[in-house]
Design an enzyme around this catalytic site. Structure first.
Site, PDB file in Angstrom:
ATOM      1  N   GLN A 135       0.804  -1.312  -0.043  1.00  0.00           N
ATOM      2  CA  GLN A 135       0.198   0.001   0.127  1.00  0.00           C
ATOM      3  C   GLN A 135       0.787   1.239   0.062  1.00  0.00           C
ATOM      4  O   GLN A 135       1.567   1.494   0.869  1.00  0.00           O
ATOM      5  CB  GLN A 135      -1.107  -0.202   1.092  1.00  0.00           C
ATOM      6  CG  GLN A 135      -1.944   1.100   1.581  1.00  0.00           C
ATOM      7  CD  GLN A 135      -2.570   1.004   2.723  1.00  0.00           C
ATOM      8  OE1 GLN A 135      -2.196   0.145   3.489  1.00  0.00           O
ATOM      9  NE2 GLN A 135      -3.666   1.729   2.648  1.00  0.00           N
ATOM     10  N   GLY A 136       0.841   2.099  -1.025  1.00  0.00           N
ATOM     11  CA  GLY A 136       1.623   3.313  -1.125  1.00  0.00           C
ATOM     12  C   GLY A 136       0.733   4.415  -0.778  1.00  0.00           C
ATOM     13  O   GLY A 136       0.539   5.250  -1.874  1.00  0.00           O
ATOM     14  N   SER A 138       1.100   6.570   2.420  1.00  0.00           N
ATOM     15  CA  SER A 138       1.859   7.603   3.252  1.00  0.00           C
ATOM     16  C   SER A 138       3.209   8.092   2.379  1.00  0.00           C
ATOM     17  O   SER A 138       3.902   7.162   1.733  1.00  0.00           O
ATOM     18  CB  SER A 138       2.305   7.056   4.423  1.00  0.00           C
ATOM     19  OG  SER A 138       1.281   6.357   5.184  1.00  0.00           O
ATOM     20  N   GLU A 253      -9.624  -1.379   5.890  1.00  0.00           N
ATOM     21  CA  GLU A 253      -8.460  -1.366   6.724  1.00  0.00           C
ATOM     22  C   GLU A 253      -8.730  -1.228   7.998  1.00  0.00           C
ATOM     23  O   GLU A 253      -8.080  -2.116   8.819  1.00  0.00           O
ATOM     24  CB  GLU A 253      -7.233  -0.477   6.198  1.00  0.00           C
ATOM     25  CG  GLU A 253      -6.014  -0.473   6.949  1.00  0.00           C
ATOM     26  CD  GLU A 253      -4.921   0.316   6.511  1.00  0.00           C
ATOM     27  OE1 GLU A 253      -5.194   1.122   5.461  1.00  0.00           O
ATOM     28  OE2 GLU A 253      -3.812   0.501   7.020  1.00  0.00           O
ATOM     29  N   GLU A 389      -5.317   9.034  17.526  1.00  0.00           N
ATOM     30  CA  GLU A 389      -5.605  10.549  17.456  1.00  0.00           C
ATOM     31  C   GLU A 389      -6.519  10.812  16.409  1.00  0.00           C
ATOM     32  O   GLU A 389      -7.727  11.261  16.590  1.00  0.00           O
ATOM     33  CB  GLU A 389      -4.647  11.315  17.650  1.00  0.00           C
ATOM     34  CG  GLU A 389      -3.737  11.256  18.894  1.00  0.00           C
ATOM     35  CD  GLU A 389      -2.729  10.167  18.940  1.00  0.00           C
ATOM     36  OE1 GLU A 389      -2.516   9.495  17.736  1.00  0.00           O
ATOM     37  OE2 GLU A 389      -2.455   9.599  19.796  1.00  0.00           O
TER      38      GLU A 389
HETATM   39  C1  LIG Z   1       4.151  -0.336  11.320  1.00  0.00           C
HETATM   40  C2  LIG Z   1       3.516   0.401  10.347  1.00  0.00           C
HETATM   41  C3  LIG Z   1       3.313   0.039   9.107  1.00  0.00           C
HETATM   42  C4  LIG Z   1       2.721   1.021   8.071  1.00  0.00           C
HETATM   43  N1  LIG Z   1       2.434   0.477   7.043  1.00  0.00           N
HETATM   44  C5  LIG Z   1       2.128   1.448   5.678  1.00  0.00           C
HETATM   45  C6  LIG Z   1       1.778   1.026   4.579  1.00  0.00           C
HETATM   46  O1  LIG Z   1       2.050  -0.378   4.198  1.00  0.00           O
HETATM   47  N2  LIG Z   1       1.548   1.747   3.612  1.00  0.00           N
HETATM   48  C7  LIG Z   1       1.279   3.061   3.981  1.00  0.00           C
HETATM   49  O2  LIG Z   1       0.862   3.872   2.999  1.00  0.00           O
HETATM   50  N3  LIG Z   1       1.495   3.694   5.252  1.00  0.00           N
HETATM   51  C8  LIG Z   1       1.933   2.850   6.152  1.00  0.00           C
HETATM   52  N4  LIG Z   1       2.116   3.480   7.322  1.00  0.00           N
HETATM   53  C9  LIG Z   1       2.121   4.651   7.549  1.00  0.00           C
HETATM   54  C10 LIG Z   1       0.992   5.198   8.438  1.00  0.00           C
HETATM   55  O3  LIG Z   1      -0.313   5.113   7.872  1.00  0.00           O
HETATM   56  C11 LIG Z   1       1.335   6.676   9.181  1.00  0.00           C
HETATM   57  O4  LIG Z   1       2.499   6.496   9.739  1.00  0.00           O
HETATM   58  C12 LIG Z   1       0.210   7.284   9.819  1.00  0.00           C
HETATM   59  O5  LIG Z   1      -1.006   7.466   8.937  1.00  0.00           O
HETATM   60  C13 LIG Z   1       0.667   8.431  10.533  1.00  0.00           C
HETATM   61  O6  LIG Z   1       1.497   9.416   9.779  1.00  0.00           O
HETATM   62  P1  LIG Z   1       2.751   9.868  10.022  1.00  0.00           P
HETATM   63  O7  LIG Z   1       3.575   8.910  10.347  1.00  0.00           O
HETATM   64  O8  LIG Z   1       3.413  10.807   9.140  1.00  0.00           O
HETATM   65  O9  LIG Z   1       2.608  10.739  11.533  1.00  0.00           O
HETATM   66  P2  LIG Z   1       2.146  12.283  11.658  1.00  0.00           P
HETATM   67  O10 LIG Z   1       0.939  12.394  10.795  1.00  0.00           O
HETATM   68  O11 LIG Z   1       3.126  13.057  11.541  1.00  0.00           O
HETATM   69  O12 LIG Z   1       1.667  11.997  13.154  1.00  0.00           O
HETATM   70  C14 LIG Z   1       2.579  12.431  14.204  1.00  0.00           C
HETATM   71  C15 LIG Z   1       1.696  12.539  15.708  1.00  0.00           C
HETATM   72  O13 LIG Z   1       0.870  13.507  15.492  1.00  0.00           O
HETATM   73  C16 LIG Z   1      -0.378  13.167  15.605  1.00  0.00           C
HETATM   74  N5  LIG Z   1      -1.456  13.953  14.841  1.00  0.00           N
HETATM   75  C17 LIG Z   1      -1.064  14.447  13.533  1.00  0.00           C
HETATM   76  N6  LIG Z   1      -2.398  14.906  13.090  1.00  0.00           N
HETATM   77  C18 LIG Z   1      -3.182  15.274  13.976  1.00  0.00           C
HETATM   78  C19 LIG Z   1      -4.333  15.821  14.290  1.00  0.00           C
HETATM   79  N7  LIG Z   1      -4.853  16.484  13.408  1.00  0.00           N
HETATM   80  N8  LIG Z   1      -4.901  15.779  15.648  1.00  0.00           N
HETATM   81  C20 LIG Z   1      -4.363  14.959  16.574  1.00  0.00           C
HETATM   82  N9  LIG Z   1      -3.112  14.588  16.364  1.00  0.00           N
HETATM   83  C21 LIG Z   1      -2.526  14.604  15.059  1.00  0.00           C
HETATM   84  C22 LIG Z   1      -0.272  11.796  15.251  1.00  0.00           C
HETATM   85  O14 LIG Z   1      -1.687  11.216  15.966  1.00  0.00           O
HETATM   86  C23 LIG Z   1       0.772  11.215  15.563  1.00  0.00           C
HETATM   87  O15 LIG Z   1       0.917  10.885  17.084  1.00  0.00           O
HETATM   88  C24 LIG Z   1       2.561   2.428   8.416  1.00  0.00           C
HETATM   89  C25 LIG Z   1       2.998   2.816   9.682  1.00  0.00           C
HETATM   90  C26 LIG Z   1       3.600   2.008  10.449  1.00  0.00           C
HETATM   91  C27 LIG Z   1       3.799   2.183  11.827  1.00  0.00           C
END
Ligand SMILES: Cc1cc2nc3c(=O)[nH]c(=O)nc-3n(C[C@H](O)[C@H](O)[C@H](O)COP(=O)(O)OP(=O)(O)OC[C@H]3O[C@@H](n4cnc5c(N)ncnc54)[C@H](O)[C@@H]3O)c2cc1C
Lengths: 406, 388
Positions: A135-136, A138, A253, A389
């Site tokens: 899944q691409g 993020s 999902e 969150e």
């Molecule tokens: C083990 C694992 C597997 C994954 N696999 C995939 C995958 O296969 N494909 C894919 O596309 N993605 C994948 N992801 C990515 C995942 O979807 C993202 O990590 C997630 O959506 C959070 O984005 P970020 O890491 O950029 O964190 P950020 O969005 O930067 O968030 C950082 C922190 O800020 C908080 N935050 C951000 N915005 C808000 C808001 N509006 N209100 C309150 N709090 C907020 C978040 O909850 C978090 O605690 C994976 C992640 C993990 C950990």
């Protein structure tokens, strides 16, 4: 009781017994190497092959695909049987299905939005684990704020060329296809410039770099696309419809589709069995943990919650029971289950006492170090697929009608 | 190995929910919205009895007390799901009435073996001519079937009871009191005492929740006829009465929490600060979401309890219903406690006032937590099931 459900039609109960017996007879032996705890941490070829073999076997036995019509390689849609298989697999402590992203969310999305050719081309390979999906969504700059994504898909003769950067891409290193969100119209608004693709990974200009998790395990990657080509037929739905399609994928999902919560919950009740075994076996201060009043209380708390989750999932079969707030249960599934699993994993670590300091690879580490490993990995579920969150925002706004957070 | 999946049954198919359940629930909600407004609840705070007798009679005409009582005794003979869905609605409305007191007494009579006793008392109770109650607690934090100190001695073909009961729900309004006591052989018996009677002294207690009145009852050599003892295993009947009580209170707490959560949600939508509705702040929004999530889980456990109570297995194995109802009460209590606390906090200064309706639910939470075992106690009992 376990094994049958009160009021379950006879024909289903028989099917359940058959599935149960088949799993017991065919469940693969534990391998010599370490298995990943979930589909998120599949790193080595030997792990992958072992897991793929198991999924293939379940498919060949005719148990996968009760959510897919026969003409696409499934068993014909039968939600009740689908649920039974899921529950029995979860209860049996058999290995998980390695092609999970495809089975649970890419496949159902293709079923919903795909053309006849697309369904024919992809669904069977998903079920048999012949073709693995990743899944691409993020990107480095776009996580929770997914719609801000910058990866570009530029229309060219016969297809599109992709340039950009994806991260946290689980299973990309084994994947044949990716569900890909990319911007096709940078001039359009944030949401309407995005399209959704079924991207073939084995092509030039795709650089996959493994990332290491806090547990030291692999399983996810970052991917740099440099003018990588995909044919026109890779587009799912219409150009510019990508955001809506992605929302459907995320619903799947998060376990919002009927039946999924129920099968996951069955696994959680099973997890309480494990926890009680550990509590009876592990000693603290010379006495089994199961005699410690504080730990007893915490275990029972987890048990009650597991029971509540299982029952909540069962409520999806009586939609009228949830008529006051139909979206509540589907949208809270993933939030509740992932946070519960985190608590339970931590509780497991704490029950180990001094032995909780031992990590994977130590001969004396209880359960091979799986408790601290599970605790660390549990954050994958509270972050991935929409953080807790973000899910609380969504529930507050969509279910309870609270104003948007700015 | 204890297999937890063996301890309580899995949820049956769709919980047996039907159109009839749906209609009954809607009707109950409609009736309560009309008759049991918050003004009505507040008015009962001031009422000497704590409830409106005429309204009580009407609700009994609707069959609310006899909902799952077999038809031959004047009940409607419906399943536990009907019962608990109704009790959730009662909790939402905070319906002030002796329904809970009478429901426990009815359960004790039903579980007894003596046909004549049932025939004598049940129609009177179900019609509202007699309010009945059940004395589950004694001084010093004692409650339940294994903590009874009251004595019953046989004397000249009668029983003579002595001891003290506390927290007896709506005793001051009751015409029939069921009192557990230990007999000369050390066995637990349940005795039917008609009120008032010589040797029974009642002192009203000051209840934390004025919609749930109670009294302390002193029994000083109270003489009752030999036939006033409920026939059957007193301890087992007492335990079944408790299981029913856990379930009713759990369902009520879910309803109460739901009402409080919605009130708080509405306030968060209306109240403006810093130029926007406070519900847009995550520090306000997320706790309301957490309350909703807890409530949905608690409601699921209540539905599970209903299934366990109606399950055919539970007839021979009452512990099935006991475990499921204990779980429901333990969890619902925490959901309600969280919800009322956030409810007060998120209403700000107004939440701290007598005028804000959250206080009504806060008090119900404290009363219910203290009644028939709090969540810690239920978890202790469940731990014994898992670990011995
Ligand atoms: C083990 C694992 C597997 C994954 N696999 C995939 C995958 O296969 N494909 C894919 O596309 N993605 C994948 N992801 C990515 C995942 O979807 C993202 O990590 C997630 O959506 C959070 O984005 P970020 O890491 O950029 O964190 P950020 O969005 O930067 O968030 C950082 C922190 O800020 C908080 N935050 C951000 N915005 C808000 C808001 N509006 N209100 C309150 N709090 C907020 C978040 O909850 C978090 O605690 C994976 C992640 C993990 C950990």
């Amino acid at each position: 009781m376990s094994g049958h459900e009160e009021g379950e039609p006879k024909e289903l109960a028989e099917f359940r017994a058959e599935v149960k017996a088949w799993i017991a007879a065919n469940k693969p032996a534990k391998p010599a190497f370490k298995l990943p705890l979930s589909f998120l941490e599949v790193e080595s070829k030997e792990q992958f092959d072992y897991l793929r073999e198991w999924q293939r076997k379940v498919y060949d036995a005719g148990y996968l695909g009760y959510d897919v019509p026969k003409e696409y390689g499934g068993q014909g849609v039968d939600r009740a049987r689908f649920r039974v298989v899921g529950q029995e697999l979860a209860r049996s402590r058999a290995p998980f299905m390695v092609n999970l992203i495809a089975l649970q969310w890419a496949g159902p999305t293709i079923m919903t939005y795909g053309t006849e050719e697309q369904k024919k081309a992809y669904l069977q390979g998903i079920l048999s684990a012949e073709e693995i999906w990743c899944q691409g969504f993020s990107e480095p700059g776009s996580g929770s704020d997914l719609a801000s994504l910058q990866t570009r898909a530029v229309k060219v003769d016969g297809g599109y060329r992709v340039t950009g950067h994806k991260v946290w891409t689980t299973l990309a290193h084994f994947a044949k296809y990716m569900i890909l969100m990319a911007r096709t119209d940078p001039a359009a608004s944030k949401y309407s410039g995005i399209s959704y693709f079924l991207f073939p990974m084995e092509t030039e200009g795709v650089d996959i770099q493994p990332l290491v998790k806090l547990s030291g395990e692999g399983g996810f990657n970052q991917i740099v696309f440099d003018d990588a080509f995909m044919p026109e037929s890779a587009l799912l739905g219409e150009e510019g419809q990508g955001w809506n399609i992605a929302m459907t994928t995320l619903m799947f999902e998060r376990g919002a589709n009927e039946g999924v919560g129920r099968e996951r919950a069955a696994g959680f009740v099973e997890r309480i069995n494990t926890l009680t075994e550990v509590a009876k076996r592990q000693k603290r201060g010379g006495k089994p943990v199961s005699e410690d009043p504080v730990f007893r209380d915490r275990i029972v708390r987890a048990w009650i919650e597991a029971q509540a989750m299982a029952l909540a999932a069962a409520r999806s079969e009586a939609p009228q029971l949830n008529a006051d707030r139909p979206l509540a249960l589907p949208l809270m599934n993933k939030l509740v289950m992932s946070e519960w699993a985190q608590h339970v994993a931590e509780l497991g670590c704490e029950m180990l006492g001094p032995e909780g300091a031992l990590w994977v690879g130590d001969d004396h580490a209880p359960d091979g170090g799986d408790w601290p490993r599970a605790f660390m990995n549990s954050f994958g579920m509270t972050i991935g697929g929409g953080t807790s969150e973000i899910l609380r925002n969504i529930i507050g706004e969509r279910v309870l009608g609270l104003p948007k957070s700015k | 190995m204890t297999d937890v999946t063996q301890i309580i049954p899995q949820a049956p198919y769709a919980f047996g929910f039907t159109e009839d359940h749906e209609l009954a629930r809607k009707e109950a909600r409609r009736y309560l919205n009309e008759h049991v407004t918050r003004e009505h609840v507040r008015a009962q705070y001031e009422d000497p009895r704590g409830f409106d007798k005429e309204l009580y009679r009407q609700t009994l005409e609707l069959g609310w007390l006899g909902l799952s009582v077999p038809e031959q005794y004047g009940g409607a003979g419906l399943d536990a799901l009907h019962l608990l869905l109704l009790w959730e609605e009662l909790g939402r409305a905070l319906y002030p009435s002796p329904l809970f007191a009478s429901a426990l007494a009815v359960e004790a009579l039903l579980r007894g073996r003596h046909e004549a006793q049932r025939g004598q008392y049940l129609p009177e109770i179900l019609s509202g001519n007699v309010i009945a109650t059940f004395a589950y607690a004694e001084p010093g934090g004692a409650w339940g079937s294994d903590q009874v100190s009251c004595r019953a001695e046989p004397k000249e073909g009668s029983w003579v009871l002595s001891g003290t009961k506390v927290n007896v729900p709506f005793a001051a309004s009751a015409g029939l009191l069921i009192a557990p006591a230990i007999d000369h052989k050390g066995e637990l018996g349940l005795f039917l005492l008609e009120l008032p009677a010589a040797g029974i002294e009642l002192t009203p207690e000051v209840s934390v929740d004025p919609t749930r009145r109670s009294a302390r009852v002193e029994l000083d050599r109270v003489k009752v006829p030999h036939g006033a003892r409920i026939q059957g295993d007193g301890r087992a009947i007492f335990q079944r009465v408790c299981s029913l009580g856990y379930a009713l209170l759990a369902a009520e707490m879910v309803g109460a929490a739901e009402a409080t959560m919605l009130m708080t949600r509405d306030y968060a939508n209306d109240r403006q600060q810093f130029g926007r509705a406070i519900g847009s702040f995550q520090a306000v929004k997320h706790p309301i979401v957490n309350a909703m999530v807890q409530i949905e889980l608690a409601r699921s456990l209540v539905l599970g309890a209903a299934s366990a109570m109606s399950s055919t297995e539970a007839i021979d194995r009452p512990e099935i219903a006991e475990h499921a109802t204990r779980m429901a009460k333990a969890f619902a209590e925490e959901a309600l406690s969280f919800t009322v606390q956030r409810g007060v906090q998120l209403h700000g200064g107004f939440g701290f006032t007598w005028d804000c309706d959250v206080q009504l639910y806060f008090k119900r939470m404290l009363w219910t937590r203290a009644t028939l075992g709090d969540s810690t106690e239920h978890r202790q009992a469940l731990a014994k099931v898992l670990f011995g």
